[in-house]
Write an enzyme that holds these catalytic residues in place. Structure first.
Site, PDB file in Angstrom:
ATOM      1  N   GLY A 111     -48.011  12.356  17.522  1.00  0.00           N
ATOM      2  CA  GLY A 111     -49.114  11.592  16.942  1.00  0.00           C
ATOM      3  C   GLY A 111     -48.974  10.088  16.975  1.00  0.00           C
TER       4      GLY A 111
ATOM      5  NE  ARG B 144     -58.165  10.151  24.388  1.00  0.00           N
ATOM      6  CZ  ARG B 144     -58.191   9.055  23.688  1.00  0.00           C
ATOM      7  NH1 ARG B 144     -58.451   7.901  24.261  1.00  0.00           N
ATOM      8  NH2 ARG B 144     -57.960   9.057  22.394  1.00  0.00           N
TER       9      ARG B 144
ATOM     10  CD  GLU C  26     -44.131  19.524  18.199  1.00  0.00           C
ATOM     11  OE1 GLU C  26     -45.270  19.172  17.842  1.00  0.00           O
ATOM     12  OE2 GLU C  26     -43.646  20.604  17.880  1.00  0.00           O
ATOM     13  N   PRO C  27     -43.751  13.955  20.748  1.00  0.00           N
ATOM     14  CG  PRO C  27     -42.464  12.187  21.579  1.00  0.00           C
ATOM     15  CD  PRO C  27     -42.356  13.539  20.946  1.00  0.00           C
TER      16      PRO C  27
ATOM     17  CB  CYS D 248     -76.242  14.163  35.418  1.00  0.00           C
ATOM     18  SG  CYS D 248     -78.001  13.956  35.324  1.00  0.00           S
ATOM     19  CD  GLU D 249     -73.758  14.451  28.677  1.00  0.00           C
ATOM     20  OE1 GLU D 249     -73.895  15.376  29.495  1.00  0.00           O
ATOM     21  OE2 GLU D 249     -73.547  14.628  27.478  1.00  0.00           O
TER      22      GLU D 249
ATOM     23  CE1 TYR E  80     -53.596  15.397  24.286  1.00  0.00           C
ATOM     24  CE2 TYR E  80     -53.100  13.137  23.651  1.00  0.00           C
ATOM     25  CZ  TYR E  80     -52.858  14.495  23.550  1.00  0.00           C
ATOM     26  OH  TYR E  80     -51.865  14.941  22.712  1.00  0.00           O
TER      27      TYR E  80
ATOM     28  NE  ARG F 275     -52.912   9.422  21.369  1.00  0.00           N
ATOM     29  CZ  ARG F 275     -54.151   9.898  21.523  1.00  0.00           C
ATOM     30  NH1 ARG F 275     -54.951   9.353  22.403  1.00  0.00           N
ATOM     31  NH2 ARG F 275     -54.583  10.895  20.770  1.00  0.00           N
TER      32      ARG F 275
HETATM   33  N1  LLP Z   1     -47.734  18.376  18.312  1.00  0.00           N
HETATM   34  C1  LLP Z   1     -48.837  19.056  17.941  1.00  0.00           C
HETATM   35  C2  LLP Z   1     -48.689  20.254  17.129  1.00  0.00           C
HETATM   36  C3  LLP Z   1     -50.102  18.597  18.319  1.00  0.00           C
HETATM   37  O1  LLP Z   1     -51.183  19.267  17.925  1.00  0.00           O
HETATM   38  C4  LLP Z   1     -50.227  17.439  19.112  1.00  0.00           C
HETATM   39  C5  LLP Z   1     -51.539  16.963  19.554  1.00  0.00           C
HETATM   40  C6  LLP Z   1     -49.047  16.772  19.500  1.00  0.00           C
HETATM   41  C7  LLP Z   1     -47.817  17.261  19.073  1.00  0.00           C
HETATM   42  C8  LLP Z   1     -49.064  15.540  20.355  1.00  0.00           C
HETATM   43  O2  LLP Z   1     -49.758  14.508  19.745  1.00  0.00           O
HETATM   44  P1  LLP Z   1     -49.708  13.036  20.427  1.00  0.00           P
HETATM   45  O3  LLP Z   1     -48.291  12.528  20.334  1.00  0.00           O
HETATM   46  O4  LLP Z   1     -50.145  13.180  21.807  1.00  0.00           O
HETATM   47  O5  LLP Z   1     -50.658  12.239  19.598  1.00  0.00           O
HETATM   48  N2  LLP Z   1     -57.349  15.038  22.918  1.00  0.00           N
HETATM   49  C9  LLP Z   1     -57.089  14.076  21.868  1.00  0.00           C
HETATM   50  C10 LLP Z   1     -55.735  14.281  21.238  1.00  0.00           C
HETATM   51  C11 LLP Z   1     -55.536  15.680  20.701  1.00  0.00           C
HETATM   52  C12 LLP Z   1     -54.166  15.874  20.153  1.00  0.00           C
HETATM   53  C13 LLP Z   1     -53.923  17.310  19.839  1.00  0.00           C
HETATM   54  N3  LLP Z   1     -52.616  17.580  19.354  1.00  0.00           N
HETATM   55  C14 LLP Z   1     -57.246  12.670  22.427  1.00  0.00           C
HETATM   56  O6  LLP Z   1     -57.565  12.533  23.601  1.00  0.00           O
HETATM   57  O7  LLP Z   1     -57.094  11.693  21.699  1.00  0.00           O
END
Ligand code: LLP
Length: 425
Positions: A238, A319, A280-281, A350-351, A379, A283
């Site tokens: 996150g 996004r 669990e990074p 087309c949107e 993403y 992004r």
């Molecule tokens: N762990 C779990 C359980 C998660 O659900 C997620 C993301 C992550 C780790 C990784 O999170 P990150 O470090 O990438 O923030 N599609 C959306 C983001 C959805 C994230 C879903 N879960 C976007 O494009 O912003």
């Protein structure tokens, strides 16, 4: 005039070699991010693990790269798991997530030997016990607990409201106890610990610290109520990244360092035993390393808007349409020219919502100019679609002046490969 280069190669050269639209990844930047997470997510008090959340960008080449560096992998489906298997990653470092894993996916994961199942709910827990016993395969599980922390991010990527679809709410003792009892009755599933993830693109460290505080209170409660000790704890992912100049973010390394210190402090203060801390990074590992390269086609003035149309759009980057996400952009061969124009960058889908950037200051643009969007590495590809039958762009990795095609461009034929034709015979 200076021209934008990525990994030592000019964008024009990449466009000529691979075509546009094109996702470009600066490999050294991914390696740096991964290394700084590994270096800073360390403790003398407990074991640590950094697992890449593969949903951010799921690619076999990337899985191999990160796995060689010693990272684990978070997968949420049979499809992501399949990629991990193809890449030959160490399955003991794979965390199988998801709030509705199918029976077939469970069996696939058990047979593949995934290290951890992250259990979302009571029903799933029952099915996992059944599947593990049926297959005669032992597995470790983490229970996903929702700590109820509301962090400042878009509603669609918030995961920790009390009524969230993910995990079991931290105060829902009945269902938590049910999971503990079901697992206690199984000789195949072991409750290794707990997991929490509060959302995505969160920039303030305090939200994560509050989550750690809540989760360690929770661990203490588990110890006092049920004698559960020596737990593993995952804090999820996150960590936010910089999309536009105004975004202020802490580096991934600093965030990791801070999280470990906060966990150590909570653990000592509360007297709980954590044997392993996991993050669990997704992004933050790949986002800023990724660029989307487009060619400008037609341009027009509509009302008071100056439109630039690029040869991709919401089909390769959903996004902006989905989360009102903002991006910065540049004209790669006009970097030094004054930014005299305000453009709206729109795609060819087309949107009406197919707008990549509502308003961006750029030098005067011309059809044929190359336009790059920054920080599209997370993403982007993983959420790309074939809307309007646009093929998914190719993906190249660049490093030390060399480029490597990692995913080829999707052809028309690729797009129609699943069609059965439908001729009456
Ligand atoms: N762990 C779990 C359980 C998660 O659900 C997620 C993301 C992550 C780790 C990784 O999170 P990150 O470090 O990438 O923030 N599609 C959306 C983001 C959805 C994230 C879903 N879960 C976007 O494009 O912003």
């Amino acid at each position: 005039m200076s021209e934008l280069q990525i990994g030592g190669i000019s964008c024009r050269q990449l466009a000529e070699e691979y075509g546009t639209p094109l996702y470009i990844y600066d490999e050294a930047r991914i390696i740096n991010q991964a290394q700084s997470a590994l270096d800073n997510f360390k403790s003398d008090m407990f074991e640590t693990e950094v697992a890449f959340a593969s949903k951010a960008f799921s690619s076999i080449y990337l899985f191999k790269l990160l796995s060689r560096m010693g990272l684990g992998l978070d997968v949420v489906s049979g499809g992501e798991l399949y990629g991990a298997m193809q890449a030959g990653v160490d399955m003991s470092k794979v965390y199988f997530h998801g709030n509705n894993k199918g029976d077939e996916e469970m069996t696939m994961a058990l047979e593949a030997g995934v290290g951890y199942f992250v259990i979302d709910n009571v029903m799933e827990c029952r099915r996992l016990v059944f599947a593990a016993e049926d297959a005669g395969i032992k597995v470790r599980a983490l229970l996903r607990v929702n700590p109820g922390i509301s962090a400042h991010t878009h509603e669609y990527i918030m995961t920790s409201a009390p009524d969230s679809k993910f995990g079991i709410y931290v105060k829902d003792r009945i269902h938590i106890k049910e999971v503990i009892d079901i697992i206690a009755g199984s000789s195949m599933v072991e409750l290794a610990g707990f997991h929490s993830h509060i959302g995505s693109q969160i920039v303030e460290a305090e939200s994560f610290e509050r989550a750690l505080d809540t989760m360690t209170d929770f661990l203490l409660e588990m110890k006092e109520l049920y004698g559960i000790d020596d737990m593993e704890l995952s804090i999820g992912g996150g960590f936010g990244i910089k999309y536009v100049d105004e975004d202020e973010v802490e580096s991934l390394g600093d965030m990791c360092y801070r999280m470990v210190r906060c966990a150590e402090d909570c653990i000592v203060r509360k007297g709980v035993n954590v044997t392993k801390l996991i993050t669990e990074p997704g992004r933050s590992m790949v986002g800023e390393a990724g660029y989307s390269l487009y060619t400008i086609g037609d341009m027009k003035v509509s009302g008071d808007k100056h439109y630039i149309f690029v040869n991709g759009g919401m089909s390769d980057n959903i996004r902006p349409a989905l989360y009102e996400a903002e991006y910065g952009a540049a004209l790669v061969e006009k970097q030094d020219l004054p930014k005299t124009m305000n453009y709206c960058v729109a795609g060819k889908n087309c949107e009406s919502g197919d707008v990549l950037i509502k308003s961006v200051k750029l030098p005067e643009a011309m059809p044929g100019d190359l336009l790059v969007l920054f920080s599209t590495g997370a993403y982007g590809y993983s959420m790309a679609s074939n809307y309007n039958r646009l093929g998914r762009p190719a993906v190249v990795f660049v490093k030390d002046g060399k480029s490597r095609l990692v995913i080829r461009r999707e052809s028309y034929r690729d797009q129609y490969r699943l069609e059965m034709g439908g001729d009456d015979d």
